[in-house]
Design an enzyme around this catalytic site. Structure first.
Site, PDB file in Angstrom:
ATOM      1  N   LYS A   1      -2.946  -6.594  -0.502  1.00 41.10           N
ATOM      2  CA  LYS A   1      -3.351  -6.117   0.816  1.00 41.10           C
ATOM      3  C   LYS A   1      -3.480  -7.298   1.782  1.00 41.10           C
ATOM      4  O   LYS A   1      -3.658  -8.451   1.358  1.00 41.10           O
ATOM      5  CB  LYS A   1      -4.659  -5.346   0.720  1.00 41.10           C
ATOM      6  CG  LYS A   1      -5.858  -6.209   0.370  1.00 41.10           C
ATOM      7  CD  LYS A   1      -7.100  -5.398   0.031  1.00 41.10           C
ATOM      8  CE  LYS A   1      -7.704  -4.711   1.229  1.00 41.10           C
ATOM      9  NZ  LYS A   1      -9.005  -4.079   0.897  1.00 41.10           N
TER      10      LYS A   1
ATOM     11  N   LEU B   1     -10.329  -4.214   8.092  1.00 45.88           N
ATOM     12  CA  LEU B   1     -10.624  -3.572   6.811  1.00 45.88           C
ATOM     13  C   LEU B   1     -11.810  -2.619   6.895  1.00 45.88           C
ATOM     14  O   LEU B   1     -12.471  -2.341   5.901  1.00 45.88           O
ATOM     15  CB  LEU B   1     -10.919  -4.616   5.723  1.00 45.88           C
ATOM     16  CG  LEU B   1      -9.739  -5.390   5.146  1.00 45.88           C
ATOM     17  CD1 LEU B   1      -9.190  -6.395   6.146  1.00 45.88           C
ATOM     18  CD2 LEU B   1     -10.147  -6.120   3.889  1.00 45.88           C
TER      19      LEU B   1
ATOM     20  N   SER C   1      -9.768   0.430   2.478  1.00 47.50           N
ATOM     21  CA  SER C   1      -8.862  -0.395   3.259  1.00 47.50           C
ATOM     22  C   SER C   1      -7.596  -0.810   2.507  1.00 47.50           C
ATOM     23  O   SER C   1      -6.694  -1.398   3.116  1.00 47.50           O
ATOM     24  CB  SER C   1      -9.602  -1.642   3.744  1.00 47.50           C
ATOM     25  OG  SER C   1     -10.039  -2.444   2.668  1.00 47.50           O
TER      26      SER C   1
ATOM     27  N   ILE D   1     -15.374  -3.482  -0.756  1.00 43.14           N
ATOM     28  CA  ILE D   1     -16.715  -3.741  -0.234  1.00 43.14           C
ATOM     29  C   ILE D   1     -17.530  -2.450  -0.186  1.00 43.14           C
ATOM     30  O   ILE D   1     -18.726  -2.455  -0.409  1.00 43.14           O
ATOM     31  CB  ILE D   1     -16.642  -4.390   1.162  1.00 43.14           C
ATOM     32  CG1 ILE D   1     -15.983  -5.768   1.074  1.00 43.14           C
ATOM     33  CG2 ILE D   1     -18.034  -4.526   1.784  1.00 43.14           C
ATOM     34  CD1 ILE D   1     -15.756  -6.419   2.419  1.00 43.14           C
ATOM     35  N   GLY D   2     -16.853  -1.335   0.089  1.00 41.38           N
ATOM     36  CA  GLY D   2     -17.577  -0.070   0.180  1.00 41.38           C
ATOM     37  C   GLY D   2     -16.754   1.129  -0.247  1.00 41.38           C
ATOM     38  O   GLY D   2     -17.027   2.252   0.160  1.00 41.38           O
ATOM     39  N   GLY D   3     -15.710   0.877  -1.057  1.00 41.12           N
ATOM     40  CA  GLY D   3     -14.846   1.966  -1.505  1.00 41.12           C
ATOM     41  C   GLY D   3     -13.376   1.669  -1.288  1.00 41.12           C
ATOM     42  O   GLY D   3     -12.513   2.511  -1.559  1.00 41.12           O
ATOM     43  N   SER D   4     -13.066   0.459  -0.846  1.00 43.24           N
ATOM     44  CA  SER D   4     -11.701   0.104  -0.441  1.00 43.24           C
ATOM     45  C   SER D   4     -10.674   0.131  -1.567  1.00 43.24           C
ATOM     46  O   SER D   4      -9.473   0.155  -1.306  1.00 43.24           O
ATOM     47  CB  SER D   4     -11.693  -1.290   0.197  1.00 43.24           C
ATOM     48  OG  SER D   4     -12.459  -1.304   1.370  1.00 43.24           O
TER      49      SER D   4
END
Length: 505
Positions: free
Chosen positions: A130, A179, A205, A226-229
């Site tokens: 990515k 992101l 992201s 970081i939070g579900g990426s």
């Protein structure tokens, strides 16, 4: 009923009303995103259907060459890129040369040189990253207009590890601006589309990675979470992912994880897992947050299918649990992120060149003049509100809930795994994400709790869209969720191609 409870109840119903209005708006917006299925070119090369483990084994047995594999994936990227817009930079020529060098050593090198190559666990395998992970010489922008034209000066440490293991970087993939959201759209490279239905998001992201891998345009991907990426994209696009790697086949994840963690002994990835000894806990619903979308029946049935299988096959009795602290997942995430990094979003998106004024940017956006996405602008406006600040009363309360939740999971998940939705529904339509932002509630909290998670895919919904859920465990117990993912893949089939397959006779 005391006054406090009365106020809380009134607030709850107010949020229910707000959610209803937002959903009505989204349903209207979705009408303008006509479904577009079946537009992806057919898969015609059998190499594209092989797992990474299988491809590597065939290279080492001299059944295929590294160049064969690299060229097959280059051709596939060229076929699918015009449809899904997942790739933002390539290094095709360099990859072919690196593959030829490997093949030359395997054919003509000394015994010592050959053995050194044959020891590489990912020999000759193409991989993609990515656009937040630097690949030397490729675009390195994080989807920010302020970083337009910036090229990576060196490989990220994870890319170096992959190269040392014999893998060959092939391309860099799209992400949302900075992101931030769980779509993959930015002012620099535009919108990445879901290969199962181009009218829907691929997640974010790491959405470019997920869309490309699901399209058979890459065999291995490297992302971040970081939070579900790294869980939301494979949920939307039908793959497997854990903290770092993403792949079409669950059986490929352990090999990549060993490489990018230097085969850390803490992970015990070489130990065999006895599935009968794993304790399973689950929650298949939203724990009372009125702003979060309820879990769909199809997601619930997917979880039930997995739980029933484990009961029948291994005698595991899953326990349903209800942790009230999960109501505050988004608050926990917002407060904890701000505590770790007090910089504002308005500062961060300028690449060190001042700050943006979100009100001005919103006005510019309305007239098509802003260099930022609506998501970044709205998030910049929201971060000035008190509830997202760790020093506020609500922020402090959320941080307390975080500690309580961490302690409960520590007690529950000794040799255990927690099943939980990754998202409450299948991939949603483009342009509807901003009014569903609170649905990231299902993934964000586990990053703050530092609990590893693996997303597992389970085929397609009645509308032909991927279904799945995440499996959470304690730190360094990743082998448990990986073993379950591999078992489920063997039983339920896993990745389902988003296109037809026409192999040569």
């Amino acid at each position: 009923m005391n006054v406090r409870h009365l106020v809380q109840r009134r607030n709850y119903y107010a949020f229910v009303a707000i959610k209803y209005v937002l959903d009505c708006i989204n349903r209207f917006v979705a009408l303008f995103e006509r479904s577009r299925k079946g537009e992806l070119p057919a898969i015609t090369d059998p190499l594209l259907l092989e797992s990474a483990v299988s491809l590597c084994a065939k290279i080492k047995k001299f059944e295929i060459t590294c160049e064969d594999v690299i060229r097959a994936y280059i051709k596939r990227i060229e076929q699918v890129q015009p449809v899904i817009n997942a790739v933002i930079d390539t290094r095709f020529n360099e990859a072919i040369e690196e593959a030829k060098q490997f093949d030359n050593v395997l054919r003509n090198g000394s015994s010592q040189e050959k053995n050194a190559l044959l020891d590489k666990p990912l020999l000759g395998l193409p991989f993609t990253c990515k656009d937040s992970i630097s690949v030397k010489g490729c675009n390195f922008t994080a989807g920010l207009m302020s970083r337009k034209g910036i090229k990576a000066e060196e490989d990220a440490p994870v890319v170096t590890l992959m190269r040392e293991a014999g893998a060959i970087p092939l391309a860099v993939t799209n992400v949302p601006e900075f992101l931030l959201f769980w779509n993959s759209e930015n002012p620099l490279y535009g919108r990445t589309k879901n290969p199962y239905d181009l009218s829907r998001i691929p997640g974010g992201s790491s959405g470019g990675e997920a869309a490309l891998i699901a399209s058979a345009g890459s065999v291995l991907g490297i992302g971040s979470d970081i939070g579900g990426s790294l869980r939301i994209p494979p949920h939307c696009c039908g793959e497997y992912a854990t903290m770092g790697p993403i792949a079409r086949y669950a059986r490929d994840l352990p090999s990549i994880l060993k490489v990018i963690t230097n085969n850390s002994p803490k992970l015990k990835l070489n130990e065999e897992v006895d599935l009968k000894r794993i304790k399973i806990y689950y929650t298949d619903e939203n724990i009372g947050n009125p702003l979060v979308t309820p879990v769909s029946d199809e997601i619930k049935q997917t979880m039930k299918k997995a739980i029933d299988y484990l009961s029948t096959r291994y005698g595991i009795v899953a326990e349903r649990i209800r942790l009230r602290e999960l109501i505050y997942s988004m608050g926990i995430f917002s407060a904890a992120i701000k505590l770790k990094d007090p910089r504002t979003l308005a500062e961060s998106v300028t690449n060190g060149n001042g700050t943006i004024n979100p009100v001005h940017e919103l006005l510019k956006y309305m007239f098509g003049r802003s260099n930022h996405t609506l998501g970044i602008i709205l998030a910049s406006l929201m971060e000035n509100m008190s509830f997202s600040k760790p020093e506020s009363d609500f922020g402090k309360y959320c941080l307390q809930m975080s500690e309580s939740l961490k302690e409960k999971f520590r007690q529950i998940l000794d040799d255990g795994v927690f099943f939980y939705p990754t998202l409450p529904e299948v991939a949603i339509k483009h342009r509807t994400i901003y009014l569903k932002s609170f649905d990231a509630h299902y993934t964000t909290v586990f990053n703050i709790l530092e609990l590893p998670s693996t997303h597992c895919t389970f085929g397609l919904s009645k509308d032909g869209l991927p279904l799945g859920f995440q499996m959470i465990t304690l730190p360094f117990n990743d082998r448990l969720t990986l073993a379950l993912a591999i078992e489920f893949e063997k039983t339920f089939g896993g990745w389902t191609p988003p296109c037809s397959i026409h192999l040569p006779q």
